[in-house]
Design a protein around this motif. Structure first.
Motif, short mmCIF file in Angstrom:
data_model
loop_
_atom_site.label_atom_id
_atom_site.label_comp_id
_atom_site.label_asym_id
_atom_site.label_seq_id
_atom_site.Cartn_x
_atom_site.Cartn_y
_atom_site.Cartn_z
N LYS A 1 -8.08 8.50 -3.32
CA LYS A 1 -8.04 7.76 -4.58
C LYS A 1 -6.63 7.71 -5.19
O LYS A 1 -6.38 6.93 -6.11
N SER A 2 -5.73 8.53 -4.64
CA SER A 2 -4.35 8.48 -5.13
C SER A 2 -3.52 7.40 -4.43
O SER A 2 -2.36 7.17 -4.79
N VAL A 3 -4.12 6.72 -3.46
CA VAL A 3 -3.43 5.60 -2.80
C VAL A 3 -3.30 4.45 -3.79
O VAL A 3 -4.24 4.11 -4.52
N LYS A 4 -2.13 3.84 -3.81
CA LYS A 4 -1.87 2.72 -4.71
C LYS A 4 -1.81 1.41 -3.92
O LYS A 4 -1.30 1.37 -2.80
N VAL A 5 -2.35 0.35 -4.52
CA VAL A 5 -2.33 -0.98 -3.93
C VAL A 5 -1.90 -1.97 -5.00
O VAL A 5 -2.50 -2.01 -6.08
N TYR A 6 -0.87 -2.74 -4.72
CA TYR A 6 -0.37 -3.69 -5.73
C TYR A 6 0.45 -4.79 -5.05
O TYR A 6 0.94 -4.63 -3.92
N PRO A 7 0.58 -5.95 -5.73
CA PRO A 7 1.42 -7.02 -5.17
C PRO A 7 2.88 -6.60 -5.12
O PRO A 7 3.34 -5.78 -5.93
N VAL B 1 0.87 -1.17 0.00
CA VAL B 1 0.00 0.00 0.00
C VAL B 1 0.90 1.22 0.00
O VAL B 1 1.71 1.40 0.90
N GLU B 2 0.78 2.04 -1.05
CA GLU B 2 1.64 3.21 -1.20
C GLU B 2 0.81 4.47 -0.96
O GLU B 2 -0.13 4.76 -1.70
N LEU B 3 1.17 5.19 0.10
CA LEU B 3 0.44 6.39 0.50
C LEU B 3 1.14 7.64 0.00
O LEU B 3 2.37 7.75 0.08
N PRO B 4 0.36 8.63 -0.47
CA PRO B 4 0.95 9.93 -0.78
C PRO B 4 1.14 10.72 0.51
O PRO B 4 0.59 10.38 1.56
N ALA B 5 1.91 11.79 0.44
CA ALA B 5 1.98 12.71 1.58
C ALA B 5 0.65 13.44 1.70
O ALA B 5 -0.02 13.72 0.70
N GLY B 6 0.24 13.73 2.92
CA GLY B 6 -1.01 14.45 3.12
C GLY B 6 -1.70 14.02 4.39
O GLY B 6 -1.26 13.10 5.08
N PRO B 7 -2.81 14.67 4.73
CA PRO B 7 -3.51 14.43 6.00
C PRO B 7 -4.37 13.17 5.95
O PRO B 7 -5.61 13.23 6.03
N PRO C 1 -3.41 -3.27 -12.81
CA PRO C 1 -4.32 -2.13 -12.95
C PRO C 1 -4.36 -1.27 -11.69
O PRO C 1 -4.21 -1.76 -10.57
N ALA C 2 -4.56 0.03 -11.89
CA ALA C 2 -4.78 0.93 -10.76
C ALA C 2 -6.11 0.57 -10.09
O ALA C 2 -7.02 0.06 -10.75
N PRO C 3 -6.26 0.84 -8.80
CA PRO C 3 -7.52 0.50 -8.12
C PRO C 3 -8.72 1.20 -8.74
O PRO C 3 -8.61 2.33 -9.23
N GLN C 4 -9.84 0.52 -8.73
CA GLN C 4 -11.11 1.15 -9.08
C GLN C 4 -11.82 1.53 -7.78
O GLN C 4 -11.65 0.89 -6.75
N TRP C 5 -12.66 2.58 -7.86
CA TRP C 5 -13.32 3.09 -6.68
C TRP C 5 -14.82 3.15 -6.90
O TRP C 5 -15.29 3.75 -7.87
N ILE C 6 -15.58 2.52 -6.01
CA ILE C 6 -17.04 2.57 -6.04
C ILE C 6 -17.48 3.67 -5.10
O ILE C 6 -17.13 3.67 -3.91
N ASP C 7 -18.26 4.61 -5.60
CA ASP C 7 -18.73 5.72 -4.77
C ASP C 7 -20.05 5.33 -4.11
O ASP C 7 -21.10 5.29 -4.74
N GLN C 8 -19.99 5.03 -2.81
CA GLN C 8 -21.19 4.71 -2.05
C GLN C 8 -21.45 5.75 -0.96
O GLN C 8 -22.16 5.47 0.01
N ALA C 9 -20.87 6.95 -1.13
CA ALA C 9 -20.95 7.96 -0.09
C ALA C 9 -22.37 8.33 0.28
O ALA C 9 -22.69 8.54 1.44
#
Length: 482
Positions: A198-204, A118-124, A212-220
Motif C-alpha cells: 500500500k506504500s507503492v505510489k502511482v501517478y501521472p 510507479v514508485e516502489l519503496p525498498a523492500g521484498p 490523490p494517493a491510491p485507494q485500496w479495496i481489500d478483497q483478500a
C-alpha cells in the motif's frame, strides 16, 4: 490396336465432363468441369473459416484472457490509476494457477492520457507488469532492475515521442492499458506485506500536487472468479477479442493474424455482428480450440517437457530464454499455448532456468506410473530436504477443469514451507499427502482432493539455487498409496 502412347494422348484430350472427388474425406469436395458444386462451395468456405477461427482462437487466447481480467476487475470496483485491489490467492479466488505463497495486489493502469509512474519503496517486493496483449513489459522489485532497493518506473504509451526524463526505469507496452501484479514477501506476516504494497505510489508523469494517493479495496477474503473459463467456449470469447482489437493499437507483428480475424468479421473500427452461420463457426472453434489447448497443456508430448528423464515432473514453461517464447528467430507457439492455457502473466524472471531467477515452476499432472492424478485416490510425494530455495518453496493443487486452486472443505490448496510445512521433515525427507482423507499423523502435511475430479500441481521454488537445475536435487513423483 492403339499403342500405350496413343491411349495416353487420347486420355489427355478427353473433356473434363465427369465429376472429380477428393478421396478420403468424410464429406468430399466435388467438382464438375473444374468448377465446385454448390455443396462444395459451402463446405469449403465453412472449412476455411473454421480453420481460421481455430488458429485465431489459440493464438489470441492470452489476449482474451487478459481482456477478460480487465473487464472483471472493473466490475469488482477497480479504477485504473486510482483504485487498486489487495488479494490473497486462496481457493476462493478462481484464477489460473494462482498461489497463496504471498499476499498480492492488482493494479490496473491506463496510459491513454500520458505516461504513468510507479514508485516502489525498498523492500521484498516481487512485481511484474503485462499489457493487454499479455506481453511482458517490466519486472519490478526483487526481480527488476531496482533489485529490491526501490525506484521509480516510467511507463510510456505506445508511440510516445515526447521527452523522456532521467531518473526512471523506462518501459513501453504494446497497449495503452496494463496490469501490474504486485507481491510482497510476508517476512513480517501478511499485514506487514499488505502495508508495504500500500506504500507503492502511482501517478501521472505530469501530475498536479493534489493528485490523490491510491485507494485500496481489500478483497483478500472474498470469493471471485476472474478467470476466462465462463466465456472461453462461447461467442463471448470473440466479442471480448473484438473489444480488445477495437480499442488498442494494432501490433505490426500480428498483421497476418489480424488478417485471419478480418476474414471472420473481427475488424478494428467495425462492429462485431456475425450472422447465424458465422456464429455457429465461431462457437464451434471456441469449443474445439479450447479442447485442443487442454490436450496440449495437460497432456504434453514434447520431449523437452520433462524436468528430469527419471521423473514425471514437467517444466510449466517450455521456453526459458525470455518472456516472449522466442527462440531462433521464431515464436514457439506450442509453448506459448501451453503456458497461457493454465496460467496468467509472463515474465523472464518467472521462466529463467538459472540460479538467481525469481522463481521456478514445475508442473505435475501424473503419478509415477504415468496415470493422470485422480481426486479419489491418495498419493504421497517425497520431498528431499533441504529444498534448494533461498527464499521458500510450495506445492499447490489445481482443479484440472478450472485450472484454479481446488475447492475443498479445508479451504486449503497449498503446502508452504513458511506456513504448513515449517520444520516438517523426516530423516531428510518431507512426506506430503494428497487424497480424500489424511493418513494418521500427516494431517498438517495433507491436501484434501475430491473424488470425481482430476487435479494437477505446481511445485514452486523461490530464489532457486544451482542444484535445482543441474539434477543435483529433485523431488519424487506422486506415488499412489493403496
Amino acid at each position: 490396336m492403339p499403342t500405350p502412347r496413343t491411349l495416353a494422348a487420347l486420355l489427355c484430350l478427353m473433356p473434363l465432363s465427369m465429376t472429380v472427388q477428393a478421396q478420403g474425406a468424410d464429406a468430399p469436395y466435388a467438382f464438375s468441369n473444374g468448377y465446385p458444386t454448390a455443396q462444395t462451395v459451402q463446405r469449403v468456405y465453412d472449412d476455411v473459416d473454421l480453420n481460421r477461427a481455430l488458429q485465431s482462437y489459440r493464438f489470441f487466447y492470452p489476449n482474451v484472457s487478459m481482456m477478460h481480467l480487465w473487464n472483471v476487475n472493473l466490475a469488482l470496483g477497480q479504477v485504473p490509476n486510482k483504485v487498486f485491489t489487495l488479494l490473497q490467492g486462496t481457493p476462493k479466488k478462481q484464477v489460473f494457477t494462482a498461489n497463496s505463497d504471498t499476499p498480492y495486489a492488482g493494479l490496473m493502469m491506463d496510459l491513454s492520457n500520458g505516461p504513468m509512474v510507479v514508485e516502489l519503496p525498498a523492500g521484498p517486493i516481487m512485481s511484474v507488469v503485462n499489457d493487454l496483449n499479455q506481453r511482458w513489459v517490466a519486472d519490478l522489485g526483487l526481480p527488476g532492475p531496482d533489485k529490491g532497493q526501490g525506484g521509480k518506473y516510467l511507463f510510456l504509451p505506445p508511440g510516445f515521442d515526447g521527452q523522456v526524463p532521467e531518473g526512471y526505469f523506462v518501459a513501453t507496452p504494446t497497449t495503452r492499458r496494463l496490469l501490474l501484479m504486485l507481491r510482497a514477501l510476508p517476512k513480517g506476516g501478511d499485514e506487514a506485506a499488505f502495508a508495504l504494497m500500500k506504500s507503492v505510489k502511482v501517478y501521472p508523469l505530469d501530475h498536479s500536487a493534489d493528485w490523490p494517493a491510491p485507494q485500496w479495496i481489500d478483497q483478500a477474503g472474498k470469493s471471485s472468479d476472474i478467470s476466462p473459463v465462463a466465456i472461453e467456449s462461447t461467442l463471448e470469447y470473440w466479442r471480448e477479442l473484438h473489444q480488445l482489437i477495437d480499442s488498442e493499437p494494432a501490433l505490426p507483428e500480428y498483421q497476418n493474424y489480424y488478417g485471419e480475424l478480418a476474414a471472420l468479421g473481427i475488424v478494428k473500427g467495425k462492429p462485431f455482428a456475425p450472422d447465424a452461420r458465422m456464429q455457429r463457426i465461431l462457437i464451434e472453434a471456441a469449443q474445439r480450440g479450447n479442447q485442443q489447448m487442454r490436450v496440449q497443456s495437460l497432456a504434453d508430448r514434447r520431449d523437452d517437457r520433462l524436468a528430469w528423464p527419471d521423473r514425471r515432473w514437467e517444466w510449466a514453461v517450455l521456453r526459458p530464454e525470455n518472456g516472449a517464447f522466442e527462440i531462433d528467430g521464431r515464436v514457439d507457439l506450442e509453448a506459448r499455448e501451453k503456458w497461457f492455457y493454465q496460467a496468467l502473466i509472463a515474465s523472464p524472471a518467472m521462466f529463467r532456468r538459472a540460479p538467481g531467477a525469481g522463481s521456478l515452476y514445475w508442473l505435475g499432472s501424473r503419478d509415477d506410473q504415468g496415470a493422470f492424478l485422480d481426486g479419489s485416490k491418495t498419493y504421497r510425494l517425497k520431498v528431499p530436504q533441504p529444498v534448494p530455495a533461498r527464499l521458500f518453496w510450495s506445492v499447490t493443487v489445481y482443479d484440472s477443469q478450472t485450472r484454479s486452486q481446488i475447492q475443498n472443505s479445508q479451504n486449503l490448496a497449498a503446502l508452504r514451507s513458511m506456513v504448513e510445512l515449517q520444520g516438517a521433515s523426516n530423516a531428510g525427507v518431507s512426506e506430503l499427502y494428497f487424497g480424500p482423507s489424511a493418513p494418521p499423523g500427516y494431517e498438517k502435511q495433507w491436501i484434501k482432493t475430491e473424488p470425481g475430479k482430476g487435479w494437477f500441481s505446481y511445485f514452486r521454488i523461490y530464489g532457486p539455487e544451482a542444484v535445482a537445475f543441474n539434477g543435483g536435487w529433485k523431488p519424487g513423483d506422486f506415488e499412489e498409496v493403496k
